[in-house]
Design an enzyme around this catalytic site. Structure first.
Site, PDB file in Angstrom:
ATOM      1  N   CYS A  40       0.777  -1.462  -0.019  1.00 49.44           N
ATOM      2  CA  CYS A  40       0.041  -0.045  -0.062  1.00 49.44           C
ATOM      3  C   CYS A  40       0.748   1.414  -0.072  1.00 49.44           C
ATOM      4  CB  CYS A  40      -1.004   0.129   1.088  1.00 49.44           C
ATOM      5  SG  CYS A  40      -0.238  -0.065   2.884  1.00 49.44           S
ATOM      6  N   HIS A 108      -1.557   0.639   7.671  1.00 46.71           N
ATOM      7  CA  HIS A 108      -2.186   0.657   6.187  1.00 46.71           C
ATOM      8  C   HIS A 108      -1.820   2.170   5.672  1.00 46.71           C
ATOM      9  CE1 HIS A 108      -5.083   0.000   3.134  1.00 46.71           C
ATOM     10  NE2 HIS A 108      -5.902   0.832   3.372  1.00 46.71           N
ATOM     11  N   ASP A 123      -8.478   5.264  -1.108  1.00 46.13           N
ATOM     12  CA  ASP A 123      -8.064   3.823  -0.513  1.00 46.13           C
ATOM     13  C   ASP A 123      -8.194   2.756  -1.375  1.00 46.13           C
ATOM     14  OD1 ASP A 123      -7.536   1.484   0.900  1.00 46.13           O
ATOM     15  OD2 ASP A 123      -8.662   2.009   2.890  1.00 46.13           O
TER      16      ASP A 123
END
Length: 230
Positions: A40, A108, A123
């Site tokens: 990510c 994250h 996201d």
């Protein structure tokens, strides 16, 4: 990726668009973004780089948000990899303990954009629209720390996108097993590095406000900073 700096996001765009006032689209559609699952931080770096190359005047309005805590156990809802009905995932790279969900990772990373009186969250691992208003993201994905054990409360390191592009480096060592093989297949492009550093991911994941870049918030302060009462 095709440049999309003249397109505006509106409720009548793709099903993954939710903004009810026109807002300039500064990143590609979700399906056109550079994306590798479990990486990510690199996915978000490339979103920042897209803005820097194609719409640099907007870069000062962009932020990168790392979500983590000291226990490296971050519960998030509405994640596409979630197995339960409400798509709960507990992100943790270590895979050495059980928290409250079947898949784990220790942090994250999200992309945030404040074009005016609004704040939008992008996201790439969420099943929410891309983008989503900050307040909806909080309600659907972060919810509240009150239902969690104190050690699982979420913290947020928010870094200006320009700083993230200048300082972030990762040689992907955190994704290798002790024998050197990959925990998860890496992206096809070379690792991200700077002239001074090949790996500093840990200082971005750290929620120690005395080290690293940007500002560290707990959940209430994070909401107070970015919530827009539209």
């Amino acid at each position: 990726m095709a440049a999309q700096t003249d397109r505006v996001v509106a409720a009548t765009d793709s099903p993954r668009k939710i903004v009810n006032k026109s807002v300039k689209s500064i990143v590609p559609l979700a399906e056109e973004c550079s994306y590798t699952q479990f990486y990510c931080e690199e996915n978000i770096w490339h979103l920042c780089d897209h803005v820097r190359r194609l719409d640099p005047s907007e870069l000062s309005k962009c932020y990168v948000g790392f979500i983590s805590n000291n226990q490296k156990c971050v519960p998030l809802w509405r994640q596409r990899s979630g197995k339960s009905e409400d798509k709960l995932v507990t992100w943790d790279y270590s895979n050495i303990f059980t928290c409250v969900a079947p898949s784990e990772k220790d942090y994250h990373v999200i992309f945030m954009y404040e074009p005016d009186d609004r704040c939008l969250v992008f996201d790439l691992d969420s099943d929410l629209p891309f983008p989503t208003y900050f307040q909806k993201y909080v309600t659907e994905t972060l919810r509240t720390d009150q239902i969690l054990k104190p050690e699982h409360h979420r913290f947020f390191r928010v870094i200006p996108a320009s700083v993230f592009l200048q300082k972030f480096a990762s040689d992907r060592r955190h994704m290798r097993k002790s024998d050197g093989s990959w925990l998860q297949k890496p992206p096809p492009y070379p690792p991200i590095k700077t002239a001074e550093c090949v790996h500093n991911l840990d200082i971005f994941i750290s929620m120690d406000s005395k080290v690293g870049y940007g500002t560290v918030y707990n959940l209430p302060d994070y909401v107070r900073r970015f919530y827009k009462n539209l």
